[in-house]
Design a protein around this motif. Structure first.
Motif, PDB file in Angstrom:
ATOM      1  N   TYR A   3       0.911  -1.009   0.106  1.00 20.14           N
ATOM      2  CA  TYR A   3      -0.122  -0.039  -0.093  1.00 20.14           C
ATOM      3  C   TYR A   3       0.874   1.266  -0.049  1.00 20.14           C
ATOM      4  CZ  TYR A   3      -3.127  -3.524   1.706  1.00 20.14           C
ATOM      5  OH  TYR A   3      -3.994  -4.832   1.913  1.00 20.14           O
ATOM      6  N   LEU A   4       0.599   2.096  -0.817  1.00 21.77           N
ATOM      7  CA  LEU A   4       1.387   3.315  -1.061  1.00 21.77           C
ATOM      8  C   LEU A   4       0.402   4.531  -1.160  1.00 21.77           C
ATOM      9  CD1 LEU A   4       4.393   4.373  -1.288  1.00 21.77           C
ATOM     10  CD2 LEU A   4       4.279   4.130  -3.936  1.00 21.77           C
ATOM     11  N   TYR A   5       0.568   5.232  -0.108  1.00 21.23           N
ATOM     12  CA  TYR A   5      -0.396   6.317  -0.200  1.00 21.23           C
ATOM     13  C   TYR A   5       0.310   7.688   0.343  1.00 21.23           C
ATOM     14  CZ  TYR A   5      -4.281   3.524  -0.641  1.00 21.23           C
ATOM     15  OH  TYR A   5      -5.581   2.809  -1.141  1.00 21.23           O
ATOM     16  N   CYS A   6      -0.361   8.909  -0.253  1.00 22.22           N
ATOM     17  CA  CYS A   6       0.032  10.243   0.052  1.00 22.22           C
ATOM     18  C   CYS A   6      -0.883  10.952   1.136  1.00 22.22           C
ATOM     19  CB  CYS A   6       0.129  11.027  -0.950  1.00 22.22           C
ATOM     20  SG  CYS A   6       0.823  12.775  -0.465  1.00 22.22           S
ATOM     21  N   LEU A   7      -0.497  11.178   2.355  1.00 27.05           N
ATOM     22  CA  LEU A   7      -1.097  11.830   3.495  1.00 27.05           C
ATOM     23  C   LEU A   7      -0.884  13.411   3.775  1.00 27.05           C
ATOM     24  CD1 LEU A   7      -0.835   8.791   5.765  1.00 27.05           C
ATOM     25  CD2 LEU A   7      -2.650   9.258   4.144  1.00 27.05           C
ATOM     26  N   ALA A   8      -1.802  14.029   4.087  1.00 26.86           N
ATOM     27  CA  ALA A   8      -1.819  15.518   4.122  1.00 26.86           C
ATOM     28  C   ALA A   8      -1.021  15.908   5.262  1.00 26.86           C
ATOM     29  CB  ALA A   8      -3.166  16.152   4.204  1.00 26.86           C
ATOM     30  N   ASN A   9      -0.783  15.355   6.439  1.00 23.31           N
ATOM     31  CA  ASN A   9      -0.376  15.799   7.649  1.00 23.31           C
ATOM     32  C   ASN A   9       0.387  14.794   8.589  1.00 23.31           C
ATOM     33  OD1 ASN A   9      -2.424  15.285   9.519  1.00 23.31           O
ATOM     34  ND2 ASN A   9      -3.373  16.894   8.747  1.00 23.31           N
ATOM     35  N   ALA A  10       1.019  15.147   9.433  1.00 19.60           N
ATOM     36  CA  ALA A  10       1.500  13.959  10.631  1.00 19.60           C
ATOM     37  C   ALA A  10       0.423  13.187  11.486  1.00 19.60           C
ATOM     38  CB  ALA A  10       2.594  14.783  11.623  1.00 19.60           C
ATOM     39  N   SER A  11      -0.694  13.996  11.544  1.00 16.90           N
ATOM     40  CA  SER A  11      -1.708  13.270  12.564  1.00 16.90           C
ATOM     41  C   SER A  11      -2.195  12.103  11.736  1.00 16.90           C
ATOM     42  CB  SER A  11      -2.799  14.449  12.599  1.00 16.90           C
ATOM     43  OG  SER A  11      -2.271  15.460  13.697  1.00 16.90           O
ATOM     44  N   LEU A  12      -2.616  12.528  10.200  1.00 13.07           N
ATOM     45  CA  LEU A  12      -3.128  11.297   9.601  1.00 13.07           C
ATOM     46  C   LEU A  12      -2.054  10.068   9.454  1.00 13.07           C
ATOM     47  CD1 LEU A  12      -4.802  13.294   6.757  1.00 13.07           C
ATOM     48  CD2 LEU A  12      -5.891  12.243   8.710  1.00 13.07           C
ATOM     49  N   THR A  13      -0.939  10.450   9.327  1.00 14.61           N
ATOM     50  CA  THR A  13       0.103   9.465   9.147  1.00 14.61           C
ATOM     51  C   THR A  13       0.317   8.624  10.334  1.00 14.61           C
ATOM     52  OG1 THR A  13       1.554  11.011   7.636  1.00 14.61           O
ATOM     53  CG2 THR A  13       2.655   9.016   8.627  1.00 14.61           C
ATOM     54  N   LEU A  14       0.275   9.321  11.632  1.00 15.82           N
ATOM     55  CA  LEU A  14       0.493   8.508  12.836  1.00 15.82           C
ATOM     56  C   LEU A  14      -1.020   7.518  12.826  1.00 15.82           C
ATOM     57  CD1 LEU A  14       1.322  11.487  15.533  1.00 15.82           C
ATOM     58  CD2 LEU A  14       2.374   9.319  14.965  1.00 15.82           C
ATOM     59  N   ARG A  15      -2.003   8.230  12.494  1.00 18.65           N
ATOM     60  CA  ARG A  15      -3.136   7.182  12.542  1.00 18.65           C
ATOM     61  C   ARG A  15      -2.892   5.875  11.639  1.00 18.65           C
ATOM     62  NH1 ARG A  15      -8.734   9.979  11.184  1.00 18.65           N
ATOM     63  NH2 ARG A  15      -9.419   7.967  11.420  1.00 18.65           N
ATOM     64  N   VAL A  16      -2.320   5.918  10.542  1.00 18.31           N
ATOM     65  CA  VAL A  16      -2.055   5.014   9.765  1.00 18.31           C
ATOM     66  C   VAL A  16      -1.198   3.876  10.352  1.00 18.31           C
ATOM     67  CG1 VAL A  16      -1.132   4.374   7.394  1.00 18.31           C
ATOM     68  CG2 VAL A  16      -2.887   6.185   7.569  1.00 18.31           C
ATOM     69  N   VAL A  17      -0.078   4.713  10.691  1.00 17.66           N
ATOM     70  CA  VAL A  17       0.771   3.618  11.429  1.00 17.66           C
ATOM     71  C   VAL A  17       0.251   3.129  12.565  1.00 17.66           C
ATOM     72  CG1 VAL A  17       3.219   3.660  12.705  1.00 17.66           C
ATOM     73  CG2 VAL A  17       3.143   5.107  10.648  1.00 17.66           C
ATOM     74  N   GLU A  18      -0.597   3.727  13.474  1.00 22.50           N
ATOM     75  CA  GLU A  18      -1.244   3.007  14.421  1.00 22.50           C
ATOM     76  C   GLU A  18      -1.911   2.006  14.025  1.00 22.50           C
ATOM     77  OE1 GLU A  18      -2.640   6.534  16.782  1.00 22.50           O
ATOM     78  OE2 GLU A  18      -0.607   6.900  17.839  1.00 22.50           O
ATOM     79  N   TYR A  19      -2.689   2.130  12.995  1.00 21.91           N
ATOM     80  CA  TYR A  19      -3.797   1.238  12.648  1.00 21.91           C
ATOM     81  C   TYR A  19      -3.122   0.000  12.260  1.00 21.91           C
ATOM     82  CZ  TYR A  19      -6.783  -1.012   9.162  1.00 21.91           C
ATOM     83  OH  TYR A  19      -7.651  -1.764   8.323  1.00 21.91           O
ATOM     84  N   PHE A  20      -2.090  -0.151  11.261  1.00 17.80           N
ATOM     85  CA  PHE A  20      -1.211  -1.335  11.226  1.00 17.80           C
ATOM     86  C   PHE A  20      -0.524  -1.819  12.456  1.00 17.80           C
ATOM     87  CE2 PHE A  20      -1.808   0.560   6.906  1.00 17.80           C
ATOM     88  CZ  PHE A  20      -2.193  -0.578   6.257  1.00 17.80           C
ATOM     89  N   SER A  21      -0.294  -1.064  13.396  1.00 16.28           N
ATOM     90  CA  SER A  21       0.505  -1.347  14.569  1.00 16.28           C
ATOM     91  C   SER A  21      -0.326  -2.302  15.593  1.00 16.28           C
ATOM     92  CB  SER A  21       1.153  -0.364  15.467  1.00 16.28           C
ATOM     93  OG  SER A  21       1.804   0.346  14.699  1.00 16.28           O
ATOM     94  N   ASN A  22      -1.584  -1.935  15.552  1.00 16.56           N
ATOM     95  CA  ASN A  22      -2.622  -2.263  16.478  1.00 16.56           C
ATOM     96  C   ASN A  22      -3.571  -3.333  15.932  1.00 16.56           C
ATOM     97  OD1 ASN A  22      -1.653  -0.697  18.240  1.00 16.56           O
ATOM     98  ND2 ASN A  22      -2.895   0.926  17.843  1.00 16.56           N
ATOM     99  N   ASN A  23      -3.597  -3.772  14.718  1.00 14.31           N
ATOM    100  CA  ASN A  23      -4.407  -4.733  14.231  1.00 14.31           C
ATOM    101  C   ASN A  23      -4.094  -6.226  13.800  1.00 14.31           C
ATOM    102  OD1 ASN A  23      -6.926  -3.219  14.317  1.00 14.31           O
ATOM    103  ND2 ASN A  23      -6.178  -1.916  12.465  1.00 14.31           N
ATOM    104  N   GLY A  24      -2.912  -6.474  14.404  1.00 13.55           N
ATOM    105  CA  GLY A  24      -2.309  -7.951  14.130  1.00 13.55           C
ATOM    106  C   GLY A  24      -2.028  -8.244  12.486  1.00 13.55           C
TER     107      GLY A  24
END
Length: 128
Positions: A3-24
């Motif tokens: 998955y290769l995506y462009c995000l507008a800001n750091a908050s959205l980027t953090l949400r994405v990284v946390e999503y992949f960290s927390n969903n096994g």
């Protein structure tokens, strides 16, 4: 699967990284690159995942950003990181800011954001 995506800001980027960290999910690595006009997030999976889960991931990422078509420079940087080159060598060679590469690390993004804001003295929109 990738998955290769462009995000507008750091908050959205953090949400994405946390999503992949927390969903096994079977994440092989996540690469986060900060650019002047946004953030590039590259997620590579260790193995394939069920179609329904893939659709859920794409829907989640589509709500936060857009599919990214990398420039030649970013494509080469991503390939070099995947091939095992060090983050510092890739940053020097391709003149890109690799904030994180490897296991999902939300802390690295937050530290980068705070240090950058402190150095500037204000918070640009991409770091919000």
């Amino acid at each position: 699967m990738q998955y290769l995506y462009c995000l507008a800001n750091a908050s959205l980027t953090l949400r994405v990284v946390e999503y992949f960290s927390n969903n096994g999910l079977p994440v092989k690595f996540i690469t986060v690159i900060s650019q002047f006009d946004g953030w590039v997030v590259n997620v590579k999976m260790k193995s394939s995942i069920p179609v329904k889960k893939d659709k859920d991931i794409r829907a989640f990422l589509g709500e936060l950003g857009i599919v990214y078509s990398p420039t030649e420079l970013i494509s080469q940087a991503l390939s070099s990181l995947e091939a095992g080159q060090s983050v510092l060598n890739v940053m020097r060679r391709y003149h890109v800011v690799v904030v994180s590469h490897g296991r999902p690390q939300p802390d690295e993004i937050e530290i980068f954001r705070q240090d950058f804001i402190r150095g500037l003295g204000y918070c640009p929109q991409t770091l919000a």
